[in-house]
Design a protein around this motif. Structure first.
Motif, short mmCIF file in Angstrom:
data_model
loop_
_atom_site.label_atom_id
_atom_site.label_comp_id
_atom_site.label_asym_id
_atom_site.label_seq_id
_atom_site.Cartn_x
_atom_site.Cartn_y
_atom_site.Cartn_z
N ALA A 241 3.42 -22.99 69.41
CA ALA A 241 3.08 -21.76 68.68
C ALA A 241 1.68 -21.88 68.10
O ALA A 241 1.31 -22.93 67.55
CB ALA A 241 4.09 -21.50 67.57
N PRO A 242 0.86 -20.85 68.21
CA PRO A 242 -0.52 -20.93 67.70
C PRO A 242 -0.56 -21.22 66.20
O PRO A 242 0.31 -20.77 65.44
CB PRO A 242 -1.09 -19.54 67.99
N THR A 243 -1.54 -21.96 65.79
CA THR A 243 -1.75 -22.28 64.38
C THR A 243 -1.93 -20.99 63.57
O THR A 243 -2.65 -20.08 63.98
CB THR A 243 -3.00 -23.16 64.22
N ALA A 244 -1.27 -20.92 62.43
CA ALA A 244 -1.39 -19.73 61.58
C ALA A 244 -2.81 -19.60 61.03
O ALA A 244 -3.45 -20.59 60.67
CB ALA A 244 -0.40 -19.81 60.42
N LEU A 245 -3.29 -18.37 60.99
CA LEU A 245 -4.58 -18.05 60.38
C LEU A 245 -4.34 -17.60 58.94
O LEU A 245 -3.64 -16.61 58.72
CB LEU A 245 -5.28 -16.94 61.17
N TYR A 246 -4.90 -18.30 57.98
CA TYR A 246 -4.62 -18.01 56.57
C TYR A 246 -5.78 -17.29 55.87
O TYR A 246 -5.80 -17.23 54.64
CB TYR A 246 -4.29 -19.31 55.83
N VAL A 247 -6.70 -16.75 56.62
CA VAL A 247 -7.87 -16.10 56.01
C VAL A 247 -7.45 -14.88 55.19
O VAL A 247 -7.88 -14.71 54.04
CB VAL A 247 -8.90 -15.71 57.08
N GLN A 248 -6.62 -14.01 55.76
CA GLN A 248 -6.18 -12.83 55.03
C GLN A 248 -5.36 -13.22 53.81
O GLN A 248 -5.50 -12.62 52.73
CB GLN A 248 -5.36 -11.91 55.94
N ALA A 249 -4.51 -14.23 53.96
CA ALA A 249 -3.70 -14.70 52.83
C ALA A 249 -4.59 -15.19 51.69
O ALA A 249 -4.36 -14.88 50.51
CB ALA A 249 -2.76 -15.80 53.28
N ALA A 250 -5.62 -15.96 52.03
CA ALA A 250 -6.53 -16.47 51.00
C ALA A 250 -7.25 -15.35 50.29
O ALA A 250 -7.40 -15.36 49.05
CB ALA A 250 -7.54 -17.43 51.64
N GLU A 251 -7.67 -14.34 51.05
CA GLU A 251 -8.37 -13.20 50.44
C GLU A 251 -7.46 -12.45 49.48
O GLU A 251 -7.87 -12.09 48.37
CB GLU A 251 -8.85 -12.26 51.54
N ARG A 252 -6.20 -12.25 49.88
CA ARG A 252 -5.26 -11.54 49.01
C ARG A 252 -4.93 -12.35 47.77
O ARG A 252 -4.76 -11.79 46.67
CB ARG A 252 -3.99 -11.19 49.79
N ARG A 254 -6.92 -14.46 46.26
CA ARG A 254 -8.08 -14.36 45.36
C ARG A 254 -8.06 -13.05 44.60
O ARG A 254 -8.33 -13.00 43.39
CB ARG A 254 -9.39 -14.49 46.15
N LYS A 255 -7.73 -11.97 45.30
CA LYS A 255 -7.69 -10.66 44.66
C LYS A 255 -6.55 -10.56 43.64
O LYS A 255 -6.67 -9.85 42.64
CB LYS A 255 -7.56 -9.56 45.71
N ALA A 256 -5.44 -11.26 43.92
CA ALA A 256 -4.31 -11.24 42.98
C ALA A 256 -4.68 -11.92 41.66
O ALA A 256 -4.12 -11.61 40.61
CB ALA A 256 -3.09 -11.92 43.61
N GLY A 257 -5.64 -12.85 41.71
CA GLY A 257 -6.12 -13.50 40.49
C GLY A 257 -5.46 -14.84 40.22
O GLY A 257 -4.31 -15.08 40.61
N GLY A 258 -6.20 -15.71 39.56
CA GLY A 258 -5.64 -16.99 39.13
C GLY A 258 -5.57 -18.05 40.21
O GLY A 258 -4.94 -19.09 40.00
N LEU A 259 -6.24 -17.84 41.36
CA LEU A 259 -6.22 -18.86 42.41
C LEU A 259 -7.20 -19.97 42.05
O LEU A 259 -8.38 -19.73 41.84
CB LEU A 259 -6.60 -18.23 43.76
N HIS A 260 -6.69 -21.20 41.99
CA HIS A 260 -7.51 -22.33 41.59
C HIS A 260 -7.86 -23.26 42.75
O HIS A 260 -8.94 -23.87 42.76
CB HIS A 260 -6.81 -23.13 40.49
N ALA A 261 -6.96 -23.42 43.70
CA ALA A 261 -7.20 -24.33 44.81
C ALA A 261 -6.26 -23.99 45.96
O ALA A 261 -5.22 -23.35 45.77
CB ALA A 261 -7.01 -25.79 44.39
N MET A 262 -6.65 -24.42 47.17
CA MET A 262 -5.79 -24.31 48.34
C MET A 262 -5.89 -25.61 49.12
O MET A 262 -6.96 -26.23 49.19
CB MET A 262 -6.19 -23.13 49.23
N ALA A 263 -4.79 -26.02 49.71
CA ALA A 263 -4.76 -27.24 50.52
C ALA A 263 -4.21 -26.90 51.89
O ALA A 263 -3.08 -26.42 52.02
CB ALA A 263 -3.89 -28.31 49.85
N HIS A 264 -5.01 -27.15 52.93
CA HIS A 264 -4.60 -26.93 54.31
C HIS A 264 -3.80 -28.16 54.74
O HIS A 264 -4.31 -29.28 54.73
CB HIS A 264 -5.86 -26.77 55.17
N ILE A 265 -2.54 -27.96 55.11
CA ILE A 265 -1.66 -29.09 55.41
C ILE A 265 -1.77 -29.43 56.90
O ILE A 265 -1.18 -28.79 57.76
CB ILE A 265 -0.20 -28.78 55.02
N THR A 266 -2.53 -30.49 57.18
CA THR A 266 -2.78 -30.92 58.55
C THR A 266 -2.29 -32.36 58.71
O THR A 266 -1.28 -32.74 58.14
CB THR A 266 -4.28 -30.78 58.86
N GLY A 267 -3.00 -33.17 59.50
CA GLY A 267 -2.61 -34.57 59.64
C GLY A 267 -2.61 -35.27 58.29
O GLY A 267 -3.55 -35.13 57.52
#
Length: 363
Positions: A241-252, A254-267
């Motif tokens: 299955a193709p890797t999920a694209l989280y760009v839209q999620a990150a943008e939303r 940020r707009k929701a407010g209070g986003l401090h960090a994100m961690a992409h779970i890879t190897g």
């Protein structure tokens, strides 16, 4: 590097055909074809790719000329690179090359958004044994489409025939993403605070990590992933299955407010990647009951006789991204994910840490 350089270096049996840059006639290409490099095929591919709407106005010359963003007070440029790894072998064998571009773009832009940046430009590198025009076009066109989906322009790239390095239909991909952000809105460990909430965003599968182990399991058990069934569908669909694209999620978020960090779970899995955005004086406390394994990971654990600790160290185990948000913004963050159809759920909180204690604690 252009065609003239390639001809001068013919004796080295390598080429680096910048598909944005080689739309010129080469009369002496028969000489290089003896070494296994087809310049004419590269020219035809370049002409085809130059017509993609996603690349209009961006390709040409020896490098891409890119616009800087407007409307930012104190802009910073954010850049990263990544690849698809040995998942390409299974994608190639199964005829699913049109998803390879999604994997490549996702692995890059998902890292980019963890810094708080908005993707703007993408470049790719495609290296193969012999240039199969249809195969290369499928892959690169899928890269252009995936880049366009997340608001990136495919600004150029490089296509190389390397007959001494690859064989048959083998090829490799690398991607390079460039984005921009306001300096004051950058995300990371410096923004994380005690009592912040941890929110998991669902993965679509193994994404593009752990495939050396996956291929070993398949080979050792002589599994036909197209014939093998998992929940009534070919196992290949779950594994590839193709890797999920989280760009839209990150943008939303940020707009929701209070986003401090994100961690992409890879190897390295959940613990290894989440630790990268936790400051030394804090720790992440995760509720183990919120870490249930999706079917494809249960299959991998059983088929490969992999214990839980190793499984979670190698694979994302169903969590492709973790967002760290202010505690009082958790409801809004979850609601914003629900609005765009991204499965998300709370998995823990940020707390104080002892000097010797681990950064990630799973209860």
């Amino acid at each position: 590097m252009g065609i003239g350089w390639i001809l001068r270096k013919a004796a080295e049996l390598e080429s680096a055909l910048l598909y944005a840059n080689h739309l010129q006639v080469v009369e002496d290409s028969a000489v290089y074809s003896r070494a296994g490099v087809d310049i004419a095929a590269g020219d035809r591919l370049a002409e085809r790719l130059g017509k993609l709407p996603e690349t209009a106005g961006a390709l040409g010359g020896f490098a891409a000329v890119l616009d800087l963003p407007t409307g930012l007070t104190d802009p910073v440029m954010v850049a990263c690179c990544d690849g698809v790894g040995t998942k390409l072998k299974l994608l190639n064998a199964s005829g699913r090359l049109r998803t390879a571009g999604i994997d490549l773009v996702a692995m890059c832009v998902n890292d980019l958004v963890c810094c708080g940046a908005t993707p703007a430009y993408f470049l790719d590198y495609y290296g193969c044994a012999h240039l199969d025009e249809q195969q290369a076009a499928e892959v690169i066109e899928s890269i252009a489409a995936a880049a366009a989906e997340v608001g990136c322009r495919l600004a150029g790239g490089e296509t190389a025939e390397l007959p001494g390095l690859f064989a048959g239909r083998e090829f490799d991909l690398a991607g390079f993403a460039v984005g921009f952000a306001e300096r004051a809105q950058l995300l990371g460990a410096g923004q994380v605070r005690e009592n912040d909430a941890l929110i998991a965003l669902a993965a679509t599968g193994p994404h593009s990590n752990g495939f050396s182990l996956i291929r070993k399991i398949i080979a050792e058990r002589d599994i036909d992933i197209e014939a093998e069934q998992l929940d009534g569908k070919p196992l290949a669909e779950a594994l590839l299955a193709p890797t999920a694209l989280y760009v839209q999620a990150a943008e939303r978020l940020r707009k929701a407010g209070g986003l401090h960090a994100m961690a992409h779970i890879t190897g390295g899995g959940l613990a290894g990647n989440l630790a990268r955005v936790i400051p030394d004086e804090l720790s992440a406390r995760i509720d183990g009951k919120q870490l249930s394994l999706p079917p494809v990971f249960r299959w991998l654990a059983e088929a490969g006789a992999i214990d839980d600790a190793q499984l979670r160290r190698v694979f994302n185990c169903g969590i492709g991204m973790v967002a760290i948000v202010a505690a009082n913004q958790q409801p809004a963050a979850l609601a914003s994910m629900n609005e765009i159809g991204v499965e998300a759920w709370p998995i823990g909180t940020i707390g104080a840490s002892s000097q010797e204690g681990p950064k990630i604690v799973i209860d």
